[in-house]
Design a protein around this motif. Structure first.
Motif, PDB file in Angstrom:
ATOM      1  N   CYS A 235       0.831  -1.213   0.000  1.00 57.67           N
ATOM      2  CA  CYS A 235       0.000   0.000   0.000  1.00 57.67           C
ATOM      3  C   CYS A 235       0.859   1.254   0.000  1.00 57.67           C
ATOM      4  CB  CYS A 235      -0.927   0.007   1.207  1.00 57.67           C
ATOM      5  SG  CYS A 235      -2.249  -1.217   1.137  1.00 57.67           S
ATOM      6  N   ALA A 236       1.974   1.220   0.715  1.00 58.40           N
ATOM      7  CA  ALA A 236       2.832   2.399   0.826  1.00 58.40           C
ATOM      8  C   ALA A 236       3.599   2.686  -0.455  1.00 58.40           C
ATOM      9  CB  ALA A 236       3.811   2.214   1.981  1.00 58.40           C
ATOM     10  N   LEU A 237       3.942   1.649  -1.207  1.00 57.11           N
ATOM     11  CA  LEU A 237       4.848   1.821  -2.350  1.00 57.11           C
ATOM     12  C   LEU A 237       4.194   1.649  -3.715  1.00 57.11           C
ATOM     13  CD1 LEU A 237       7.910  -0.163  -0.906  1.00 57.11           C
ATOM     14  CD2 LEU A 237       7.578   2.317  -0.940  1.00 57.11           C
ATOM     15  N   SER A 238       2.981   1.116  -3.767  1.00 55.14           N
ATOM     16  CA  SER A 238       2.360   0.810  -5.052  1.00 55.14           C
ATOM     17  C   SER A 238       2.056   2.068  -5.861  1.00 55.14           C
ATOM     18  CB  SER A 238       1.060   0.030  -4.829  1.00 55.14           C
ATOM     19  OG  SER A 238       0.382  -0.163  -6.060  1.00 55.14           O
ATOM     20  N   PRO A 239       2.386   2.054  -7.159  1.00 59.33           N
ATOM     21  CA  PRO A 239       1.985   3.168  -8.025  1.00 59.33           C
ATOM     22  C   PRO A 239       0.493   3.152  -8.341  1.00 59.33           C
ATOM     23  CG  PRO A 239       3.039   1.456  -9.319  1.00 59.33           C
ATOM     24  CD  PRO A 239       3.176   1.044  -7.891  1.00 59.33           C
ATOM     25  N   VAL A 240      -0.179   2.034  -8.013  1.00 58.71           N
ATOM     26  CA  VAL A 240      -1.630   1.902  -8.203  1.00 58.71           C
ATOM     27  C   VAL A 240      -2.280   1.878  -6.823  1.00 58.71           C
ATOM     28  CG1 VAL A 240      -3.488   0.502  -9.168  1.00 58.71           C
ATOM     29  CG2 VAL A 240      -1.246   0.547 -10.295  1.00 58.71           C
ATOM     30  N   PRO A 241      -3.257   2.742  -6.552  1.00 58.53           N
ATOM     31  CA  PRO A 241      -3.925   2.713  -5.244  1.00 58.53           C
ATOM     32  C   PRO A 241      -4.486   1.325  -4.937  1.00 58.53           C
ATOM     33  CG  PRO A 241      -4.532   4.698  -6.448  1.00 58.53           C
ATOM     34  CD  PRO A 241      -3.769   3.843  -7.409  1.00 58.53           C
ATOM     35  N   VAL A 242      -4.320   0.894  -3.688  1.00 51.22           N
ATOM     36  CA  VAL A 242      -4.673  -0.467  -3.286  1.00 51.22           C
ATOM     37  C   VAL A 242      -5.973  -0.464  -2.487  1.00 51.22           C
ATOM     38  CG1 VAL A 242      -3.964  -2.455  -1.890  1.00 51.22           C
ATOM     39  CG2 VAL A 242      -2.271  -1.224  -3.288  1.00 51.22           C
ATOM     40  N   ALA A 243      -6.831  -1.439  -2.795  1.00 46.51           N
ATOM     41  CA  ALA A 243      -8.089  -1.636  -2.072  1.00 46.51           C
ATOM     42  C   ALA A 243      -8.055  -2.992  -1.379  1.00 46.51           C
ATOM     43  CB  ALA A 243      -9.279  -1.562  -3.031  1.00 46.51           C
TER      44      ALA A 243
END
Length: 359
Positions: A235-243
């Motif tokens: 969640c902290a590093l993903s370039p895509v928002p995480v759900a």
């Protein structure tokens, strides 16, 4: 008022195979809940219990026996239901490890409380005045099949598409996203993807970086639930928002919910009332998410129109502007006729149409 409850099975048959990272679905067995008022002939409430194989907490071999035990205890009391005692009844009769049972009974009781008219929540949606914006769901399949599904949804005026990823060749899944983006930029079409936990610590970073090229709104559950440290880092590093999705299933206590969301700090959570234990449990998740600045949306979990109707009416109570995941009512060839209709990428409750429920 003296309430009695019964249930029976209804095997829902898919119009076409539905592919997920956990396998291909061709049918789904639900149990229909029926509550009658012995003092009011012709008044009854309907609900639905439908554990998902391999996902639901109550996907257990003796589910029917445990459901029957709850019904027997329900019938042993001379129950009446009112707004003030609804949750007391549910807390006393339904153990936490049966979330779909709680959802089904809660729905049927709310139906009874509103006169047995399939009005579970009385609002602008159930009055037929407004629709709910939805995402169009693209099931896993071959490259050609997924592309065809996407074209069909776009032709139906959906402006948000959600694609299942993680089962076929990842390069082909990226090619589908690339093809859609070539025709429809971000300002015209919103794209979501759902990995159902298909990635792992060895490939999640590389795959999220690739997915980041396609201007995605979000990715659901990129890694398997229960890996809180890994999910926090993702969640902290993903370039895509995480759900978070599956991550929420089985967590009942308020403090547990709060601690999970505060630790992982996702961009979104996705709420499935029938898997979480009904509407009170779902409302707790929403309250905590709002406190922590986390956005959310609600998704059905392969219910028939009985369960979908309840979830849609509940969803409409919040006026959440995000597209919701409520497009599963058209999946089945033997669903129940209902006032639920999809028009221009929105779900409506058309009061000119009737239910065909019988017992």
């Amino acid at each position: 008022m003296s309430l009695k409850i019964a249930f029976k099975s209804h095997n829902l048959l898919f119009r076409k195979q539905a592919g997920t990272s956990r396998g291909v679905l061709t049918s789904k067995n639900s149990r229909l809940i029926h509550i009658t008022d012995t003092e009011k002939e012709g008044i009854s409430g309907f609900g639905e219990c439908g554990p998902l194989p391999g996902l639901s907490v109550d996907d257990i071999p003796d589910f029917d026996r445990q459901l029957q035990s709850v019904c027997d205890e329900f019938n042993a009391f001379d129950l009446e239901v009112f707004p003030f005692n609804l949750q007391i009844i549910l807390d006393q009769l339904v153990p936490p490890h049966l979330p779909s049972v709680r959802f089904g009974i809660e729905t049927a009781l709310l139906d009874i409380m509103h006169g047995g008219r399939r009005i579970i929540f009385d609002n602008h949606f159930s009055a037929g005045q407004t629709g709910i914006l939805m995402n169009g769901l693209i099931w896993m399949g071959s490259f050609e099949d997924m592309l065809q599904q996407a074209e069909e949804k776009l032709a139906q005026d959906f402006t948000t598409l959600k694609l299942k990823v993680g089962a076929i060749d990842f390069d082909k899944e990226c090619a589908i996203l690339q093809r859609i983006r070539e025709r429809y930029p971000k300002k015209k079409i919103t794209l979501r993807v759902d990995a159902n936990g298909a990635f792992d610590g060895t490939n999640v970073s590389e795959r999220l970086n690739r997915l980041g090229q396609y201007d995605l709104h979000s990715i659901e559950q990129p890694v398997m639930a229960g890996q809180h440290g890994l999910m926090k880092a993702v969640c902290a590093l993903s370039p895509v928002p995480v759900a978070l999705d599956e991550e929420l299933i089985g967590i009942v206590g308020y403090r547990e919910k709060f601690d999970l969301l505060k630790k992982i700090n996702p961009h979104y959570i996705i709420l499935k009332p029938s898997l979480l234990g009904g509407f009170q449990q779902t409302t707790e998740w929403i309250e905590i998410a709002v406190r922590l600045g986390i956005n959310w949306w609600i998704t059905s979990a392969l219910e028939s129109n009985i369960g979908l109707n309840a979830i849609a009416q509940y969803t409409a109570s919040f006026n959440n502007p995000l597209p919701q995941g409520l497009g599963t009512g058209q999946l089945y060839q033997n669903n129940f006729d209902s006032p639920l209709v999809v028009r221009n990428g929105r779900l409506f409750y058309d009061n000119s149409l009737d239910w065909n429920l019988t017992w």
